[in-house]
Design a protein around this motif. Sequence first.
Motif, PDB file in Angstrom:
ATOM      1  N   GLU A  25      38.525   4.801  35.590  1.00 59.76           N
ATOM      2  CA  GLU A  25      38.226   4.009  34.367  1.00 59.76           C
ATOM      3  C   GLU A  25      38.310   4.684  33.270  1.00 59.76           C
ATOM      4  OE1 GLU A  25      39.449   0.468  33.303  1.00 59.76           O
ATOM      5  OE2 GLU A  25      39.255   0.654  35.414  1.00 59.76           O
ATOM      6  N   GLY A  26      38.844   4.460  32.246  1.00 51.47           N
ATOM      7  CA  GLY A  26      38.608   5.041  31.005  1.00 51.47           C
ATOM      8  C   GLY A  26      39.113   6.302  30.696  1.00 51.47           C
ATOM      9  N   TYR A  27      40.393   6.807  31.549  1.00 44.92           N
ATOM     10  CA  TYR A  27      40.856   8.042  31.243  1.00 44.92           C
ATOM     11  C   TYR A  27      42.281   7.664  31.493  1.00 44.92           C
ATOM     12  CZ  TYR A  27      36.816  10.783  31.980  1.00 44.92           C
ATOM     13  OH  TYR A  27      35.466  11.477  31.949  1.00 44.92           O
ATOM     14  N   ASP A  28      43.344   8.308  30.456  1.00 50.03           N
ATOM     15  CA  ASP A  28      44.773   7.862  30.479  1.00 50.03           C
ATOM     16  C   ASP A  28      45.376   8.958  31.735  1.00 50.03           C
ATOM     17  OD1 ASP A  28      44.879  10.667  29.636  1.00 50.03           O
ATOM     18  OD2 ASP A  28      45.571  10.087  27.518  1.00 50.03           O
ATOM     19  N   VAL A  29      46.835   8.796  31.942  1.00 49.70           N
ATOM     20  CA  VAL A  29      47.522   9.217  32.770  1.00 49.70           C
ATOM     21  C   VAL A  29      47.346  10.850  32.567  1.00 49.70           C
ATOM     22  CG1 VAL A  29      49.589   9.508  31.651  1.00 49.70           C
ATOM     23  CG2 VAL A  29      49.544   9.327  33.993  1.00 49.70           C
ATOM     24  N   ASP A  30      46.974  11.517  31.765  1.00 49.56           N
ATOM     25  CA  ASP A  30      46.851  13.015  31.520  1.00 49.56           C
ATOM     26  C   ASP A  30      45.504  13.402  31.728  1.00 49.56           C
ATOM     27  OD1 ASP A  30      49.527  13.283  30.883  1.00 49.56           O
ATOM     28  OD2 ASP A  30      49.258  12.881  28.826  1.00 49.56           O
ATOM     29  N   GLY A  31      44.611  12.426  32.028  1.00 48.00           N
ATOM     30  CA  GLY A  31      43.035  12.918  32.368  1.00 48.00           C
ATOM     31  C   GLY A  31      42.207  12.942  31.051  1.00 48.00           C
TER      32      GLY A  31
END
Length: 71
Positions: A25-31
């Motif tokens: 939670e709180g991270y986009d698909v690129d980390g």
Amino acid sequence: MLLASIFLMVIAAGMYKFNYLANLEGYDVDGNKIGIHSTWDMDEDGINDCENDGSCDHTIDYSKPRYGILK
């Protein structure tokens, strides 16, 4: 041999970032860490309020303003 080891470590770090962080939670698909909009942090502690009460929903984009809340 040293170059191959360094190459494998870089690959492992990239896999960690993509596979582990991208699912948090709180991270986009690129980390990458997603910045939260100020309307999701009413107590201004830098942490999304949903993390404090366990109500975070992965379908909500916390980088956009919270509907109905003006700050």
